[in-house]
Design a protein around this motif. Structure first.
Motif, PDB file in Angstrom:
ATOM      1  N   GLY A   1       0.775  -1.318   0.043  1.00 33.85           N
ATOM      2  CA  GLY A   1      -0.106  -0.102   0.047  1.00 33.85           C
ATOM      3  C   GLY A   1       0.930   1.268  -0.219  1.00 33.85           C
ATOM      4  N   VAL A   2       0.274   2.455   0.051  1.00 37.62           N
ATOM      5  CA  VAL A   2       0.958   3.835   0.048  1.00 37.62           C
ATOM      6  C   VAL A   2       0.890   4.203   1.706  1.00 37.62           C
ATOM      7  CG1 VAL A   2       1.259   5.987  -0.835  1.00 37.62           C
ATOM      8  CG2 VAL A   2       0.381   4.168  -2.280  1.00 37.62           C
ATOM      9  N   GLY A   3       1.867   4.337   2.285  1.00 38.54           N
ATOM     10  CA  GLY A   3       2.262   4.525   3.509  1.00 38.54           C
ATOM     11  C   GLY A   3       2.107   6.088   3.873  1.00 38.54           C
ATOM     12  N   LEU A   4       2.466   6.847   2.704  1.00 33.12           N
ATOM     13  CA  LEU A   4       2.498   8.333   2.587  1.00 33.12           C
ATOM     14  C   LEU A   4       2.304   8.675   1.077  1.00 33.12           C
ATOM     15  CD1 LEU A   4       3.175  11.281   3.683  1.00 33.12           C
ATOM     16  CD2 LEU A   4       5.764  10.527   3.368  1.00 33.12           C
ATOM     17  N   PHE A   5       1.247   9.357   1.217  1.00 38.19           N
ATOM     18  CA  PHE A   5       1.006  10.101  -0.320  1.00 38.19           C
ATOM     19  C   PHE A   5       1.034  11.764   0.003  1.00 38.19           C
ATOM     20  CE2 PHE A   5      -0.992  12.098  -3.949  1.00 38.19           C
ATOM     21  CZ  PHE A   5      -0.465  11.429  -4.886  1.00 38.19           C
ATOM     22  N   ARG A   6       1.999  12.299  -0.570  1.00 35.93           N
ATOM     23  CA  ARG A   6       2.509  13.716  -0.262  1.00 35.93           C
ATOM     24  C   ARG A   6       1.403  14.554  -1.300  1.00 35.93           C
ATOM     25  NH1 ARG A   6       7.631  11.212  -1.102  1.00 35.93           N
ATOM     26  NH2 ARG A   6       8.845  11.090   0.768  1.00 35.93           N
ATOM     27  N   THR A   7       0.533  15.355  -0.618  1.00 39.05           N
ATOM     28  CA  THR A   7      -0.495  15.826  -1.269  1.00 39.05           C
ATOM     29  C   THR A   7       0.233  17.324  -1.952  1.00 39.05           C
ATOM     30  OG1 THR A   7      -1.714  16.891   0.544  1.00 39.05           O
ATOM     31  CG2 THR A   7      -2.549  14.817  -0.115  1.00 39.05           C
TER      32      THR A   7
END
Length: 749
Positions: free
Chosen positions: A467-473
């Protein structure tokens, strides 16, 4: 200046140009130049000192000093009057040199009999290449006209050195842009790459510093200036009403382009014999020197605008604009002073092999994009843009923070061997993609990836991430020249969830401030931005921006689960305030009849030591916690990760830091809250092993690191690793790194 003086100046420049155009080796040219200048200025001595290395000046030619001193006399930067000029970049004009503070007696030169001295830096756009000196026996101060004449000559010498006119005997005589160069910078992103230089904003090479016809040059300058004014006016008409900051910059451009004093200085230089390009560049160099001395941030920014305007004018005059330049090589390594996120993304991930910057920071948007693209990045490669040319062979070692420009064969062979070994290891890691990160004693570690661009999402499948543990918006905000609209963001976030194919994505709300300043938000002049107005502090102070982003996230789910977390939370109340914002937006969306997420999880990045000691209720209220290792480490050790003097001083595997991580894990376990470690250290195999040994069961890292970390975890017993860590702690060790490495060396491969 009188016409006669201007005429004499033009004569000197003409004779200088003719001398440089004659056939001959570099030493012969330099000897002729010193004779010419001494003769034209009526001085007893003219000497040229050039840098043989970044710290050492060498006497390369002289008329009037002892000939045997050439290529023998050397001095460190700052040493003696000549070294002082090289360090300061400022001219020195004295009628009694031996009595001047800092004078150093060099018996091999015989200069003690000369009293007056005028020394000027030979520099191009802030890059000092050497020092030009004239001396006389009689005590006198050189006039303003004489100083100006020598300034012009020094500039022409710098241009000719740039073009390789002084190749010849002596280490200091080697031409720029020819020898192998090594740059020691800072690691922005690991990895190795080989390719050819592509300059983001190639400097204009002025090949005609001296001109015969001042009127023709003045006309060329005025035509180019008018063309520039028209382009600035056109850009202003294309701006939208909300583009306030861009309008301010362009208005500053227009002000400079119409500045009578700026134009008059350039035209005066043209009248004295300089070409239009050389006259613009001379004024640009003066502005850059002023920029270095100005403490006021606003004035520095205005001088930077003038610098950029001069570059545009030079490209127009010389026809060396990017649209008329060389073609990008097939294996480009981008070299730049600095670069914005939109400009960087224009190059595309599939083209660039690596990025090398003179400025930048490890937490900048350029570093984030480089990590997303899994390509090497080296920052703080001082002065590389002054040396590199388009097409130069280049090798980048992101692990060591080194850059080899025009490398010698031995370096090339060793570098290629290292790259081959790394490629072989990556092939081995690929075979583990679909296997779990399960240790020998049965512990399973969740492997997640960090992302920030749509282009990152294919790595979810390719890397084996769960999964994506951090998506930087914030990248979606940084790459635009205006605030993105809610619907635009909702569509982007929806595509992210679509591309994840049901795998969990943890969206971090807008993390701006510090070194991530939005181009359309007026920057705040803070003494320590990393500890200033950033991340959730901005969101809580500007609730309209937070509301808009939360609405976009809720709408993007289209009934799917949503996981949202807040950055840089320092106390419980900040988290509660952010959490309340989410609940309010859910209520508003429901009232509007919009589809709500199937479930909503609200968590936080734990990046401040204060939050590790928050009340029990904080841990119970959080649905999940992600330890933001990069910021937590710098705040824990009070060591700025941008500061090379201190950032390497403190080890992630310091027992105190590991104890902090272990304490956070224990508090999360007691509250039933899931916890992960996110950051560069999560992607370093030995560090990841130690985090797992103290209880962390989820890691989030760049996709390229998942294979190496998983490979190590699958061959160790965590209980044994924990015993090694506990023993080191009991023995009073400062770091567990060495005992863990010694233990690893004994493990089966």
């Amino acid at each position: 200046m009188a016409d006669g003086t201007e005429s004499e100046s033009r004569k000197l420049l003409g004779r200088l140009r003719d001398t440089l155009a004659e056939e001959g080796e570099g030493q012969e040219r330099l000897d002729k130049i010193t004779h010419l200048i001494a003769d034209s200025m009526g001085t007893d001595v003219c000497s040229i000192y050039l840098f043989r290395d970044p710290e050492t000046l060498e006497l390369c030619a002289t008329q009037g000093l002892k000939p045997e001193a050439v290529h023998k006399t050397r001095m460190r930067i700052g040493e003696g009057l000549v070294g002082r000029v090289a360090r300061s970049g400022q001219p020195l004009n004295t009628e009694n040199a031996p009595a001047t503070r800092g004078f150093r007696y060099m018996p091999e030169t015989g200069e003690e009999v000369f009293s007056s001295l005028l020394a000027l830096p030979i520099q191009r756009l802030g890059e000092t290449l050497g020092v030009l000196v004239v001396q006389s026996k009689d005590q006198r101060r050189f006039s303003e006209d004489e100083v100006y004449a020598l300034e012009v000559v020094a500039m022409v010498l710098a241009e000719m050195a740039e073009l390789g006119a002084f190749v010849g005997e002596g280490a200091a005589m080697r031409a720029l842009h020819q020898q192998a160069m090594l740059y020691q910078g800072t690691t922005g992103q690991e990895g190795t790459a080989e390719g050819h230089v592509w300059l983001h904003e190639p400097r204009v090479v002025v090949s005609n510093p001296v001109a015969d016809d001042p009127e023709a040059e003045r006309e060329r300058f005025r035509e180019a200036l008018e063309q520039l004014r028209m382009s600035v006016d056109e850009m202003l008409t294309r701006l939208e009403p909300g583009d306030k900051d861009q309008r301010e910059v362009l208005e500053a451009y227009r002000m400079f382009a119409n500045s009578r004093s700026w134009i008059a200085r350039i035209e005066a230089d043209i009248a004295r014999g300089l070409s239009a390009e050389a006259a613009v560049e001379k004024e640009q160099s003066t502005a850059r020197a002023r920029m270095e001395q100005v403490p006021d941030a606003y004035l520095r920014e205005r001088l930077h605008d003038l610098d950029d305007l001069s570059n545009r004018l030079l490209r127009t005059l010389s026809g060396q604009g990017s649209e008329t330049g060389a073609e990008m090589p097939d294996d480009p390594v981008l070299v730049a002073r600095n670069i914005g996120p939109a400009e960087l993304l224009d190059y595309g991930r599939k083209k660039l092999k690596a990025i090398v910057l003179e400025d930048g920071s490890v937490g900048s948007h350029a570093a984030i994009v480089a990590r997303a693209w899994a390509i090497p990045l080296v920052i703080h490669a001082k002065s590389i843009t002054a040396e590199a040319l388009n097409g130069d062979p280049i090798m980048v070692d992101g692990e060591q923070g080194t850059v080899h420009l025009r490398p010698e064969e031995t370096v090339v062979n060793a570098f290629r061997d290292k790259m081959a070994m790394m490629a072989e290891a990556q092939h081995r890691y690929a075979s583990l993609r679909d296997l779990p990160a399960e240790t020998r004693d049965g512990a399973v570690i969740g492997m997640h990836m960090n992302a920030g661009l749509m282009a990152d999402l294919p790595s979810l499948d390719n890397s084996g991430a769960e999964g994506v543990g951090l998506f930087r918006t914030e990248l979606q905000f940084l790459i635009r020249n205006r605030m993105p609209k809610r619907q635009e963001l909702a569509e982007i976030y929806a595509r992210v969830l679509d591309a994840a194919h049901g795998k969990r994505v943890q969206f971090r709300t807008l993390d701006i401030g510090s070194d991530k300043v939005l181009p359309y938000m007026k920057p705040t002049d803070e003494p320590n931005p990393a500890l200033g107005w950033r991340a959730i502090r901005v969101g809580l102070d500007k609730p309209g921006v937070m509301r808009m982003q939360l609405q976009a996230l809720i709408r993007a789910t289209r009934g799917r689960p949503l996981a949202v977390m807040f950055p840089m939370v320092a106390q419980f109340d900040e988290f509660k305030a952010g959490r309340d914002h989410v609940f309010r937006e859910l209520e508003r969306e429901a009232a509007l009849g919009h589809v709500l997420p199937e479930r909503v999880e609200i968590g936080t990045m734990l990046e401040t030591p204060s939050l590790a000691y928050a009340p029990r209720q904080f841990y119970e209220m959080c649905d999940f916690i992600s330890i933001g290792g990069n910021d937590l480490k710098q705040f824990f050790f009070a060591a700025d990760r941008e500061n090379e003097r201190v950032r390497r001083r403190y080890d992630t595997l310091n027992v105190s830091f590991l104890s902090l991580i272990e304490g956070i894990v224990q508090r999360c376990d007691a509250a039933g809250t899931s916890v992960s470690f996110c950051g560069e250290d999560a992607g370093r195999p030995v560090e990841a092993l130690c985090f797992a040994a103290v209880g962390v069961r989820q890691l989030s890292m760049r996709p390229a690191s998942i294979g190496p970390v998983k490979s190590l975890l699958r061959r160790v017993d965590l209980s044994e690793a924990r015993a090694v860590i506990c023993e080191a702690r009991e023995n009073g060790r400062q770091s567990v790194r060495q005992p863990v490495m010694e233990w690893l060396a004994k493990q089966p491969r």
